[in-house]
Design an enzyme around this catalytic site. Structure first.
Site, PDB file in Angstrom:
ATOM      1  N   PRO A 148      -5.192  -4.354   1.273  1.00  0.00           N
ATOM      2  CA  PRO A 148      -4.571  -5.761   1.932  1.00  0.00           C
ATOM      3  C   PRO A 148      -5.705  -6.252   2.879  1.00  0.00           C
ATOM      4  O   PRO A 148      -5.451  -7.345   3.281  1.00  0.00           O
ATOM      5  CB  PRO A 148      -3.384  -5.089   2.704  1.00  0.00           C
ATOM      6  CG  PRO A 148      -3.128  -3.765   2.514  1.00  0.00           C
ATOM      7  CD  PRO A 148      -4.128  -3.389   1.312  1.00  0.00           C
TER       8      PRO A 148
ATOM      9  N   GLN B 195       0.817  -1.162  -0.050  1.00  0.00           N
ATOM     10  CA  GLN B 195      -0.061   0.022  -0.192  1.00  0.00           C
ATOM     11  C   GLN B 195       0.884   1.294  -0.014  1.00  0.00           C
ATOM     12  O   GLN B 195       2.049   1.221   0.240  1.00  0.00           O
ATOM     13  CB  GLN B 195      -0.771   0.043   1.300  1.00  0.00           C
ATOM     14  CG  GLN B 195      -0.120  -0.071   2.627  1.00  0.00           C
ATOM     15  CD  GLN B 195      -0.856  -0.814   3.734  1.00  0.00           C
ATOM     16  OE1 GLN B 195      -2.184  -0.643   3.491  1.00  0.00           O
ATOM     17  NE2 GLN B 195      -0.194  -1.429   4.626  1.00  0.00           N
TER      18      GLN B 195
ATOM     19  N   ASP C  48      -8.038  -5.310  14.101  1.00  0.00           N
ATOM     20  CA  ASP C  48      -7.853  -4.114  13.864  1.00  0.00           C
ATOM     21  C   ASP C  48      -7.321  -3.761  12.109  1.00  0.00           C
ATOM     22  O   ASP C  48      -6.240  -3.549  12.051  1.00  0.00           O
ATOM     23  CB  ASP C  48      -6.863  -3.554  14.777  1.00  0.00           C
ATOM     24  CG  ASP C  48      -6.707  -1.915  14.485  1.00  0.00           C
ATOM     25  OD1 ASP C  48      -7.615  -1.367  13.664  1.00  0.00           O
ATOM     26  OD2 ASP C  48      -5.729  -1.192  15.129  1.00  0.00           O
ATOM     27  N   SER C  49      -8.246  -3.807  11.421  1.00  0.00           N
ATOM     28  CA  SER C  49      -8.175  -3.865   9.984  1.00  0.00           C
ATOM     29  C   SER C  49      -8.332  -2.487   9.335  1.00  0.00           C
ATOM     30  O   SER C  49      -8.889  -1.415   9.819  1.00  0.00           O
ATOM     31  CB  SER C  49      -8.786  -4.607   9.076  1.00  0.00           C
ATOM     32  OG  SER C  49     -10.139  -4.283   9.275  1.00  0.00           O
TER      33      SER C  49
END
Ligand code: AG3
Length: 290
Positions: free
Chosen positions: A162, A31, A155-156
């Site tokens: 991703p 990213q 905790d995305s």
């Protein structure tokens, strides 16, 4: 002053953040990662153009991600954090005296390295002896997991890029297997107002995976709409209130036992969203209210 970070959310809505300095910016294998100094919110971590955390309000999200599950599980010793590479949830989990070990699985090594360098007050838990950092894909890690956990916290970032796999039914099936009897899982569940489909997807995954599944809310000013949802699933204990055994944690600024209970009270429009989604699947909605 005068750099503006443009954060686009929907075709008709974006937020501009005043930035005084770009402290770091790079394209990692996963990213675009930036750490910026904002004019009003302190330093911020930005992934793929979306603000993930700021020094000024990070405590709200991180306390609510960690302490609801940690306080309602009667004896949380082994904890898994998937994502959370800034370390904020880790820092909060480590405040619980019973915790023996926390494995944190982050896909992007650079998030951990740069947050340690530029956001040390958030990343301070990485140097705790109970913390074990694994750089890996969370989905793969959980499929290979043979040593189950009491609490799993996801905790995305948003479900593009991703983190996409962490919103899928497959991840939830594996997550349930990675929990001990009595285990609990919590995941950030997006904004019910801006992303109702992502929100109800997380709620549905939780409901279809766990015998007890609930939604709770917190006000996170720097996330789009400020109205942020969390989904929690539990194998045995109802997470809607702290356990009798929950130790008081000193120095918290958003979480309290009262806020814990109140966070599970859902406005009717959110209950309606959940009921509609469950109805489409021919199922009962999640439990609501304390
Ligand atoms: N995790 C959740 C960020 C979601 C922000 N999304 C948005 N504003 N559209 C952040 C990681 C913090 N530890």
């Amino acid at each position: 002053m005068a750099i503006w970070l443009h954060e686009g959310h929907t075709p008709g809505y974006s937020v501009n953040w005043g930035v005084t300095a770009i402290l770091h910016r790079e394209i990692t294998p996963f990213q675009e990662l930036a750490i910026v100094e904002t004019t009003e919110w302190g330093r911020a971590l930005v992934l793929d153009g979306v603000l993930q955390t700021t020094e000024k309000d990070e405590f709200i999200y991180h306390e609510m991600m960690a302490h609801v599950a940690m306080s309602s599980h009667p004896d949380p010793r082994r904890v898994l954090i998937v994502g959370g590479g800034d370390g904020g949830v880790l820092r909060e989990v480590l405040k619980h005296p019973r915790v023996e070990r926390v494995d944190l699985v982050e896909i992007d090594r650079r998030v951990v390295e740069l947050c340690r360098e530029f956001l040390p007050a958030i990343a301070c838990g990485f140097s705790d002896a109970r913390a074990n950092i694994v750089i890996a894909d969370g989905l793969q890690y959980i499929e290979d997991c043979r040593d189950p956990y009491d609490v799993l916290i996801v905790d995305s970032s948003d479900p593009v890029g991703p983190a996409e796999g962490l919103f899928g039914a497959r991840f939830y099936r594996q997550a349930a297997r990675a929990l001990k009897p009595g285990g609990m899982m919590v995941a950030q569940a997006e904004s019910p107002t801006f992303f109702p489909q992502d929100f109800t997807r997380v709620a549905a995954n939780m409901r279809q995976t766990f015998p007890i599944a609930r939604i709770y809310l917190a006000c996170v000013p720097t996330y789009v709409s400020g109205h942020w949802a969390f989904a929690i699933g539990s194998t045995v204990h109802d997470p809607c209130a702290p356990a009798a055994t929950a130790p008081p944690i000193a120095g918290l600024r958003y979480y309290s036992p009262e806020v814990h209970r109140a966070a599970f009270v859902l406005p009717p429009y959110i209950r309606a969203l959940l009921a509609a989604e469950a109805g489409e699947c021919g199922e009962h909605p999640l439990q609501d209210g304390p």
